[in-house]
Design a protein around this motif. Structure first.
Motif, PDB file in Angstrom:
ATOM      1  N   ALA A  99       0.851  -1.183   0.000  1.00 37.40           N
ATOM      2  CA  ALA A  99       0.000   0.000   0.000  1.00 37.40           C
ATOM      3  C   ALA A  99       0.887   1.232   0.000  1.00 37.40           C
ATOM      4  O   ALA A  99       1.612   1.479   0.969  1.00 37.40           O
ATOM      5  CB  ALA A  99      -0.912   0.002   1.225  1.00 37.40           C
ATOM      6  N   GLY A 100       0.858   1.970  -1.091  1.00 35.32           N
ATOM      7  CA  GLY A 100       1.680   3.170  -1.183  1.00 35.32           C
ATOM      8  C   GLY A 100       1.085   4.331  -0.402  1.00 35.32           C
ATOM      9  O   GLY A 100       0.085   4.189   0.319  1.00 35.32           O
ATOM     10  N   GLN A 101       1.706   5.494  -0.563  1.00 40.54           N
ATOM     11  CA  GLN A 101       1.192   6.693   0.100  1.00 40.54           C
ATOM     12  C   GLN A 101      -0.256   6.926  -0.312  1.00 40.54           C
ATOM     13  O   GLN A 101      -0.650   6.709  -1.463  1.00 40.54           O
ATOM     14  CB  GLN A 101       2.037   7.904  -0.285  1.00 40.54           C
ATOM     15  CG  GLN A 101       3.434   7.908   0.289  1.00 40.54           C
ATOM     16  CD  GLN A 101       3.463   8.290   1.767  1.00 40.54           C
ATOM     17  OE1 GLN A 101       2.440   8.643   2.355  1.00 40.54           O
ATOM     18  NE2 GLN A 101       4.651   8.221   2.368  1.00 40.54           N
ATOM     19  N   MET A 102      -1.051   7.395   0.637  1.00 44.11           N
ATOM     20  CA  MET A 102      -2.453   7.677   0.373  1.00 44.11           C
ATOM     21  C   MET A 102      -2.686   9.183   0.385  1.00 44.11           C
ATOM     22  O   MET A 102      -2.189   9.877   1.262  1.00 44.11           O
ATOM     23  CB  MET A 102      -3.337   6.988   1.414  1.00 44.11           C
ATOM     24  CG  MET A 102      -3.319   5.477   1.324  1.00 44.11           C
ATOM     25  SD  MET A 102      -4.008   4.674   2.805  1.00 44.11           S
ATOM     26  CE  MET A 102      -5.607   5.468   2.959  1.00 44.11           C
TER      27      MET A 102
ATOM     28  N   ALA B  86       4.815   5.527  -8.169  1.00 45.94           N
ATOM     29  CA  ALA B  86       4.088   4.486  -8.896  1.00 45.94           C
ATOM     30  C   ALA B  86       3.090   3.751  -8.003  1.00 45.94           C
ATOM     31  O   ALA B  86       2.193   3.069  -8.506  1.00 45.94           O
ATOM     32  CB  ALA B  86       5.074   3.479  -9.495  1.00 45.94           C
ATOM     33  N   ALA B  87       3.258   3.891  -6.695  1.00 43.83           N
ATOM     34  CA  ALA B  87       2.384   3.180  -5.763  1.00 43.83           C
ATOM     35  C   ALA B  87       1.427   4.115  -5.026  1.00 43.83           C
ATOM     36  O   ALA B  87       0.614   3.650  -4.223  1.00 43.83           O
ATOM     37  CB  ALA B  87       3.218   2.422  -4.732  1.00 43.83           C
ATOM     38  N   THR B  88       1.488   5.422  -5.293  1.00 45.28           N
ATOM     39  CA  THR B  88       0.630   6.368  -4.589  1.00 45.28           C
ATOM     40  C   THR B  88      -0.841   6.074  -4.871  1.00 45.28           C
ATOM     41  O   THR B  88      -1.257   5.941  -6.029  1.00 45.28           O
ATOM     42  CB  THR B  88       0.963   7.813  -5.005  1.00 45.28           C
ATOM     43  OG1 THR B  88       2.325   8.081  -4.672  1.00 45.28           O
ATOM     44  CG2 THR B  88       0.069   8.810  -4.275  1.00 45.28           C
ATOM     45  N   ASP B  89      -1.618   5.924  -3.795  1.00 44.87           N
ATOM     46  CA  ASP B  89      -3.040   5.594  -3.863  1.00 44.87           C
ATOM     47  C   ASP B  89      -3.293   4.261  -4.561  1.00 44.87           C
ATOM     48  O   ASP B  89      -4.376   4.024  -5.107  1.00 44.87           O
ATOM     49  CB  ASP B  89      -3.837   6.700  -4.550  1.00 44.87           C
ATOM     50  CG  ASP B  89      -3.986   7.940  -3.677  1.00 44.87           C
ATOM     51  OD1 ASP B  89      -4.169   7.786  -2.458  1.00 44.87           O
ATOM     52  OD2 ASP B  89      -3.889   9.055  -4.216  1.00 44.87           O
ATOM     53  N   GLN B  90      -2.289   3.386  -4.535  1.00 46.38           N
ATOM     54  CA  GLN B  90      -2.422   2.059  -5.146  1.00 46.38           C
ATOM     55  C   GLN B  90      -2.190   0.971  -4.098  1.00 46.38           C
ATOM     56  O   GLN B  90      -1.473   1.172  -3.116  1.00 46.38           O
ATOM     57  CB  GLN B  90      -1.402   1.880  -6.274  1.00 46.38           C
ATOM     58  CG  GLN B  90      -1.491   2.907  -7.377  1.00 46.38           C
ATOM     59  CD  GLN B  90      -2.777   2.806  -8.164  1.00 46.38           C
ATOM     60  OE1 GLN B  90      -3.242   1.717  -8.484  1.00 46.38           O
ATOM     61  NE2 GLN B  90      -3.358   3.956  -8.472  1.00 46.38           N
ATOM     62  N   ARG B  91      -2.795  -0.183  -4.328  1.00 45.58           N
ATOM     63  CA  ARG B  91      -2.491  -1.391  -3.570  1.00 45.58           C
ATOM     64  C   ARG B  91      -1.900  -2.370  -4.591  1.00 45.58           C
ATOM     65  O   ARG B  91      -2.617  -2.964  -5.400  1.00 45.58           O
ATOM     66  CB  ARG B  91      -3.763  -1.971  -2.934  1.00 45.58           C
ATOM     67  CG  ARG B  91      -3.940  -1.654  -1.463  1.00 45.58           C
ATOM     68  CD  ARG B  91      -4.002  -0.197  -1.141  1.00 45.58           C
ATOM     69  NE  ARG B  91      -5.212   0.427  -1.645  1.00 45.58           N
ATOM     70  CZ  ARG B  91      -5.401   1.739  -1.694  1.00 45.58           C
ATOM     71  NH1 ARG B  91      -4.456   2.573  -1.311  1.00 45.58           N
ATOM     72  NH2 ARG B  91      -6.524   2.234  -2.155  1.00 45.58           N
ATOM     73  N   LEU B  92      -0.579  -2.502  -4.568  1.00 47.70           N
ATOM     74  CA  LEU B  92       0.115  -3.327  -5.551  1.00 47.70           C
ATOM     75  C   LEU B  92       0.105  -4.794  -5.123  1.00 47.70           C
ATOM     76  O   LEU B  92       0.424  -5.119  -3.975  1.00 47.70           O
ATOM     77  CB  LEU B  92       1.559  -2.842  -5.717  1.00 47.70           C
ATOM     78  CG  LEU B  92       1.755  -1.365  -6.066  1.00 47.70           C
ATOM     79  CD1 LEU B  92       3.238  -1.066  -6.265  1.00 47.70           C
ATOM     80  CD2 LEU B  92       0.950  -0.974  -7.302  1.00 47.70           C
TER      81      LEU B  92
END
Length: 278
Positions: free
Chosen positions: A78-81, A115-121
């Motif tokens: 979970a990137g930055q939200m 690339a991970a901001t507001d993403q759940r990779l």
């Protein structure tokens, strides 16, 4: 032994401090279990820290931008939200997770944090074979530490001193130094790479968390406006806008509706945690 809090007679939340070699990158390892969670929707607010989460129980269902709920993968980064995460449990919950420092996950992720901001990779493939023991918080934390140390071995994990200094200044509510436009642009690029959000947005998240903590744990004798001014807000409308921006509801609504994991996570602030040592 722990610095977390229980959310019910059968629920548990525990934190474990990382070993010295991982402390520049990892703030805390945490575990959580709820055998009989409420199916109620939970709102998770930004806290400025990316996380790696492994789900040993039933998956959570996360709300997409179109309002549809979809199951999360059993392992995710979970990137930055910059906006709230809305989800609900689908059955008995058991999680083990690594909470990185705001600028601590660049080496692990292997690509810019933007690339991970507001993403759940999806991390299922990367964590293939990882099997923390169910029902054993200390064993789960130790297994995660061992796995992460293997990931770090031979890899180029570094902390940029300029970014770390800015992160620490923001957490301590210290004003940002005056920089030339070229220096500020360079810092913006570094933050996109190593944090995932701009220095200004990270400061906004930290400020919001200070008033958000008041929602989770109201201070006796301190009203909302006083708490907001203490957190760094100019006035109540500015504070209300941030609650809408970062949580999607009013402070009063959230304080009334918080449940289980959302309430546990809300108790954690930017300040370094002091869980049980591994």
């Amino acid at each position: 032994m722990t610095s977390g809090e229980a959310t019910g007679s059968e629920d548990r939340y525990q934190e474990f401090a990382p070993p010295a070699a991982l402390r520049p990158f990892v703030r805390v390892i945490w575990t959580y279990a709820a055998p009989n969670p409420s199916p109620t929707i939970q709102r998770i607010a930004p806290d400025g820290c990316p996380e790696l989460i492994f789900d040993l129980g039933a998956p959570y269902a996360e709300q997409d931008a179109d309002g549809t709920f979809r199951l999360q993968p059993s392992a995710l980064f979970a990137g930055q939200m910059t906006r709230p995460l809305v989800m609900h449990p689908t059955g008995p919950t058991e999680l083990a997770a690594i909470r990185f420092e705001p600028d601590g996950a660049r080496g692990f992720l292997g690509c810019p944090l933007s690339a991970a901001t507001d993403q759940r990779l999806d991390m299922v493939e990367r964590l293939a074979g990882f099997a923390p023991p169910p029902g054993d918080p200390a064993g789960q934390a130790a297994a995660f530490v061992s796995w992460l140390e293997d990931q770090r071995r031979g890899a180029d994990w570094t902390i940029d001193p300029l970014v770390r200094a800015e992160v620490q200044a923001a957490a301590a509510e210290q004003p940002a130094p005056v920089r030339a436009p070229s220096e500020q642009r360079a810092l913006q690029r570094l933050f996109a790479d190593r944090v995932g959000v701009s220095p200004r947005l990270l400061r906004s998240v930290f400020r919001f968390r200070r008033i958000f903590d008041h929602a989770a744990h109201p201070t006796e004798g301190l009203n909302w406006l006083e708490a907001g001014l203490e957190a760094g807000y100019f006035d109540q409308p500015q504070m209300a806008r941030d609650f809408r921006r970062f949580l999607g509801c009013t402070a009063t609504d959230w304080a009334r509706e918080q449940h289980e994991l959302a309430r546990v996570i809300a108790s954690q602030t930017y300040k370094p945690q002091h869980g049980a040592a591994l």
